[in-house]
Structures are given as C-alpha cells and as structure tokens.
Design an enzyme around this catalytic site. Sequence first.
Site, PDB file in Angstrom:
ATOM      1  N   CYS A   1      75.987  49.621  23.708  1.00  0.00           N
ATOM      2  CA  CYS A   1      75.712  48.798  24.895  1.00  0.00           C
ATOM      3  C   CYS A   1      76.085  49.625  26.116  1.00  0.00           C
ATOM      4  O   CYS A   1      75.721  50.791  26.203  1.00  0.00           O
ATOM      5  CB  CYS A   1      76.513  47.494  24.828  1.00  0.00           C
ATOM      6  SG  CYS A   1      78.292  47.736  24.583  1.00  0.00           S
TER       7      CYS A   1
ATOM      8  N   ARG B   1      68.107  46.834  32.407  1.00  0.00           N
ATOM      9  CA  ARG B   1      68.983  48.007  32.376  1.00  0.00           C
ATOM     10  C   ARG B   1      68.413  49.059  31.438  1.00  0.00           C
ATOM     11  O   ARG B   1      68.409  50.260  31.748  1.00  0.00           O
ATOM     12  CB  ARG B   1      70.397  47.620  31.953  1.00  0.00           C
ATOM     13  CG  ARG B   1      71.124  46.740  32.952  1.00  0.00           C
ATOM     14  CD  ARG B   1      72.518  46.362  32.480  1.00  0.00           C
ATOM     15  NE  ARG B   1      73.401  47.505  32.443  1.00  0.00           N
ATOM     16  CZ  ARG B   1      74.636  47.490  31.925  1.00  0.00           C
ATOM     17  NH1 ARG B   1      75.091  46.378  31.345  1.00  0.00           N
ATOM     18  NH2 ARG B   1      75.386  48.566  31.952  1.00  0.00           N
TER      19      ARG B   1
END
Length: 280
Positions: free
Chosen positions: A237, A178
């Site tokens: 995050c 990611r």
Amino acid sequence: MTIIKASEIKPLSATGDTVIIDARGGADAEDRFETEHLEGALFVNLETDLSEKHENAAVGGRHPLPEAVKFGELLGTLGITPSTRVIVYDDKRGAMAAARFWWMMKAIGHEEIYVVSGGLEAIKKEGLNITDETETLLTEFPAYPVENWISPVVNIEKVAEAARNNDYVVIDVRENFRFRGESEPIDLVAGHIPGAINIPYLGNMDAEGNFLSSDELREKYKVALGDHKPENIIVHCGSGVTACHTLLALEEAGIEGAELYVGSWSEWSRNDRPVATGDL
C-alpha cells in the site's frame, strides 16, 4: 475465521483469558482513544508501538516494523501471552492499525487474534459500553516469547523481481487515483510500481464499512488473482498498513501465505525506482 462482528465481542470475552486492543494511528491517536473507546480496551499506537520509524523513509518506508523482540515486550505490558485470546479494533473500520496489529500477531505465530468488522463505529452501534477512562498497563511483566517474525515479508529487491514475473502478482491496495498517479496526498511521487495491479482495500468492505462475507471475498479474489499461488502474491500500500487489511481479507477468503511488502510505495518512490502511471 479471524473477522468478528461487534456482537461477538462479549461472548468471546466471557470465556477464557481475553485482552481487547484499541489500535490507532495519526498524531492525535492517543487523544482520540482517551476521548472514547470500548470499556476495558488497552491502547496501542501505530506510530510508536507498531512501527519503528527511521529518519529517512527511503529505508523501510513510513511505517517500518519494529524488531519482533520489541513487539514481544509491548505484548507483555498488555498482558498478552501465547495463550491469550486477543480482540482488536480501530476507529477506521478495521482498515488501519487494527489490521496491522492483527498481521503482526499472526507474524509471530499467535492464533487467537480477532479483528472487529466495522471497528469502533460498529461497536458503538451495537450499544457496548464506551468510556473515556483508561486502564493501567502492567509494570512487572514477562515479555511475549518471540525472537523473529515468521510470516512472509519481502524487500524492495524481491518486489522489483516479482513485478516482472508473470508467476507472481503484486497488489497495490491504495485508492485508484493514487495508483493511476492522478495525485499523491502523502508520499513524494505519484504513480505505482510497474507491473503491479490495483485492488483497492476499500473493496473488501460493504457500504457501511463492514468486511464482506468470506464467500464474497473468496469470489472477489478468485476472479482477481486467478491461479496464482498464495505464496506468489505480494501485497503493498502506501506504508505497509492498509495492505494488512487486504492480507486479512485474503486469509478470510481462504488464501493464506501471501507476502507483505512493508516498505510499500513510501519506500519504493524514494529510491529512484521506475514509476508507472495510469491503468495497466
């Protein structure tokens, strides 16, 4: 020490005023809780109790914090006071809602808050009583006395400045694929904040999903962060949840004072901010 083993739950619960929290996220969080949970545990929902979502995730991301006063009201229904010992676990090895609940408790100044390493799986392996019976919350209760969050939280502007400043370090704890922008399973844009470094939260755990020891975490982050001051460390995050897992790991490593970017990638990527891909 705020990370405990499942074997330590009973000894802690046996002394003083203790409340055990089962914190979970996802659309079926309550159903999962009702299917199986530690006997005596009270349910807290990441989506509705630990977040106050806006219609547009560009404002605060996918899991914005509720007002501290509202969180205090929730704690009151759970029977939690400033003197209560609180033990929290989740069904994601402690990496999701449990870590977020821990951070929120610390962020209002509560000291006796413990996260169960390995979460529900570790509890089941320990042979503690698992049930599908639920406890009744208090109907007449005093709210936990709190007015504001006292732990460091940063906004999108400070993150942008910090990512360009060598005195700061911005940690992205998402999985490397990611961060690199190879794919993005949740948010709208793949990639990362330019200048951020990637230290996936999964590296805080061993192969069985338990937290590494304090010494192992200390060595890991000493190498990764060098001489950066704790107050110059910003952690994020996807939506400000698993970042709390790394903030917990940092505290266990003796690195206290790092800041949380609650909006995280879900906010940054929706605000026409620059996006980087690949490794540094």
